[in-house]
Design a protein around this motif. Structure first.
Motif, short mmCIF file in Angstrom:
data_model
loop_
_atom_site.label_atom_id
_atom_site.label_comp_id
_atom_site.label_asym_id
_atom_site.label_seq_id
_atom_site.Cartn_x
_atom_site.Cartn_y
_atom_site.Cartn_z
N LEU A 140 -5.37 2.51 -5.36
CA LEU A 140 -5.85 1.72 -4.23
C LEU A 140 -7.21 1.08 -4.55
N LYS A 196 -3.89 8.81 -5.44
CA LYS A 196 -3.58 7.47 -4.92
C LYS A 196 -4.83 6.62 -4.84
N GLU A 197 -6.01 7.28 -4.71
CA GLU A 197 -7.27 6.54 -4.61
C GLU A 197 -7.53 5.66 -5.84
N LYS A 246 1.18 4.42 -2.77
CA LYS A 246 1.02 5.83 -2.43
C LYS A 246 2.21 6.65 -2.92
N GLU A 247 3.40 6.12 -2.75
CA GLU A 247 4.61 6.81 -3.22
C GLU A 247 4.63 6.87 -4.75
N ASP A 286 0.83 -1.21 0.00
CA ASP A 286 0.00 0.00 0.00
C ASP A 286 0.86 1.26 0.00
N GLU A 287 1.89 1.26 0.84
CA GLU A 287 2.78 2.42 0.92
C GLU A 287 3.51 2.64 -0.39
#
Length: 616
Positions: A489, A485-486, A475-476, A471-472
């Motif tokens: 995800l 980022k949504e 985001k990066e 997940d991280e």
């Protein structure tokens, strides 16, 4: 078919500008065909002087065929064509162009690839991402041209004003050097030609004395400018459209064009085709209740020729999986009542919304056709990443799986450390034997793969997301690509949700292989658009425009889906409402709208448009 009073008035219109507001299912194609016949037989207009413009080659062919049936004889030389086809024909004549002067999509992307590389736009890491990036760039370039924006003052929100301007000018300069024109140039260059050469404009004005435009609500500014010049000075311009069905704002179309027509031609005759021959009254009235909430529109009173029909059904379901099961059950029910699969359609806001349902239909062997390929979830780079992790966890240590995820998240494992067709953790440790900190990372990767080996797919993905830190990483990655980022995800959420039905990783792999085979068959030409088209139609709301079915399902009728989460401004929300109106009015007899209570662990609320259905 006999014509009603409004259709007769439209058919009998002779000279000067006229705007026909044609609601869904109002018989506009027949009206246009009959008007062409009337011009020729009653007003003695030479067929060569009549130009009929549509938006697609398919629509032009359909209109030509309808006209042939009306006249009951072939070979009448009326010109039917698309905006791009007609305007390109004018450019060919003026500049002696041929097919070699057209910039193909492949050439366009290669051109943009070279220019962005030269300008050091480091936006992408692999081929899949690069394709998406170049596509988005091409769309914005097209948007500038379709709206006739001045590049000197255009502000690109995504790429930055100065940076985008430099790229745009470099792209145009390179095209000119190659003596190529792109798709949008067909309109823009014709506009420029007419402005610079009144003599050439006069020649074409004399050639086409009567111009008819179908789907006028989809016209962009550049197309409108050219057709106005072409119709002058007599202004025998007959436009047919429905501002309530203007849904191509992303291509520069806007319902305001029809308002503009009224201002530009103050003496234009206005005719409303006010009878809907397609849908039952409950569908027509429900759709009108929704669209009446838009402020920028022509007021219309439309009546249904059919009886009341069945009421619109609203269904609440728990999640997309339950929604898929519900739709499957209803499809079987209507099939049992004698409704052919071909007379049923499932509509959704974006092609991504089709994936869960497409998998369910494939699993239960219900035939379906999918017009706009939704993109195989498992071919998305996130899908490829997750599947690679799971292959490694099952002991399948092919080099391609290691390469895919070695640095997602960053572990600083180099390509050089992974030689041969298969890679082992031992070979990695041997390569990094002098770096203790790298040995720890490799040990951790091996431990992580052992941890997820016997988990269910859902639990394994959860471990990859939280335990490994995927997940991280996303985001990066989103921050680097300057994208929400949504979006990423949401893809991962959907992937994990779809895995929930399977108990072992092996079972899920088998399902994914089966689904890929079905989608590959459809992509190979045995799917939507083929001559032997069969099955339930899966369509985006945009793709359904102009079509009709006995039974229509609208799925994911939720806030965030319809209206789409990116729609914030008033004009964007009104376009979303028009899109919902288009979707509703595809139904001839039965309309079923479903919404989910939760998706990917998040609570959702029904669309505001559903609430508007019940407000009189």
């Amino acid at each position: 078919m006999s014509l009603n009073q409004a259709q007769l008035r439209a058919v009998a219109h002779k000279e000067g500008p006229c705007m026909v507001l044609a609601g869904p299912g109002s018989g506009k194609t027949l009206t246009i065909a009959k008007r062409i016949e009337y011009l020729i037989t009653e007003y003695k207009v030479r067929p060569e002087e009549i130009l009929v413009i549509t938006f697609t080659k398919y629509a032009a062919a359909e209109m030509r065929e309808r006209f042939r049936k009306v006249m009951e004889r072939p070979g009448i030389p009326v010109t039917f064509g698309t905006f791009h086809g007609i305007y390109y024909g004018i450019l060919k004549w003026a500049y002696k162009l041929d097919s070699g002067n057209l910039l193909s999509e492949g050439e366009k992307f290669e051109l943009l690839r070279r220019i962005t590389a030269r300008m050091d736009w480091e936006e992408v890491e692999n081929a899949k991402e690069e394709k998406d990036f170049l596509q988005e760039l091409a769309v914005e370039i097209g948007n500038v041209k379709n709206n006739c924006y001045e590049i000197g003052t255009y502000e690109s929100l995504r790429y930055g004003a100065a940076r985008f301007r430099e790229l745009y000018l470099a792209y145009e300069e390179e095209k000119q050097r190659l003596r190529k024109i792109d798709f949008e140039d067909m309109i823009l260059d014709c506009r420029r030609l007419f402005l610079q050469r009144p003599d050439i404009l006069k020649k074409w004005q004399e050639r086409f004395c009567y111009i008819l435009v179908d789907e006028f609500q989809d016209v962009n500014q550049a197309q409108y400018d050219v057709v106005r010049m072409l119709a002058a000075p007599e202004d025998n311009l007959f436009v047919v459209g429905d501002d309530d069905q203007s849904v191509y704002g992303f291509r520069g179309a806007k319902p305001g064009i029809m308002m503009e027509f009224r201002k530009d031609y103050k003496d234009a005759k206005e005719i409303l085709l006010d009878v809907n021959y397609r849908s039952a009254a409950h569908v027509v009235n429900g759709a009108l209740r929704v669209i009446s909430n838009n402020q920028e529109r022509f007021e219309k009173k439309i009546t249904a020729r059919k009886g009341k029909g069945e009421t619109i059904h609203i269904q609440e379901v728990k999640d997309p999986v339950e929604e898929g099961e519900y739709v499957l059950e209803k499809i079987r029910e209507y099939c049992g009542k004698g409704v052919p699969y071909e007379e049923m359609a499932v509509l959704y806001r974006t092609s991504l919304d089709a994936r869960t349902l497409a998998e369910a239909l494939a699993e239960h062997q219900i035939p379906f056709e999918i017009k706009e390929k939704p993109g195989n979830l498992y071919d998305h780079f996130i899908g490829t990443d997750i599947m690679s992790y799971l292959h490694l966890a099952q002991g399948d240590c092919e080099r391609k799986y290691f390469l895919q995820v070695a640095n997602r998240p960053k572990r600083y494992i180099s390509r050089e450390s992974m030689e041969g067709s298969r890679v082992s953790y031992e070979s990695l440790r041997n390569f990094y034997c002098d770096k203790g900190w790298m040995m720890d990372r490799i040990d951790q990767l091996e431990w992580d793969m052992k941890m997820i080996k016997d988990k269910t797919p859902f639990a394994a993905i959860q471990y990859i997301r939280k335990g490994i830190g995927y997940d991280e990483f996303l985001k990066e990655y989103a921050a680097y690509r300057r994208m929400p980022k949504e979006e990423l995800l949401a893809v991962l959420d959907e992937l994990q949700q779809n895995s929930r039905a399977y108990q072992t990783i092996g079972e899920w792999f088998a399902h994914v292989r089966h689904y890929k085979e079905i989608m590959d068959e459809k992509n190979a030409g045995t799917g939507a658009g083929s001559a032997d088209k069969k099955g339930v139609s899966l369509l985006t709301m945009h793709g359904a425009k102009g079509l009709e079915y006995e039974v229509v399902f609208i799925i994911e009728g939720n806030e965030g889906s319809i209206p789409y989460r990116k729609a914030c401004r008033k004009e964007e929300l009104e376009e979303e409402r028009r899109l919902f109106y288009v979707a509703m009015t595809r139904a001839k007899e039965k309309l079923i709208i479903s919404y989910v209570k939760e998706k990917n662990g998040k609570d959702l609320s029904p669309s505001r448009f559903i609430e508007e259905l019940f407000v009189r």
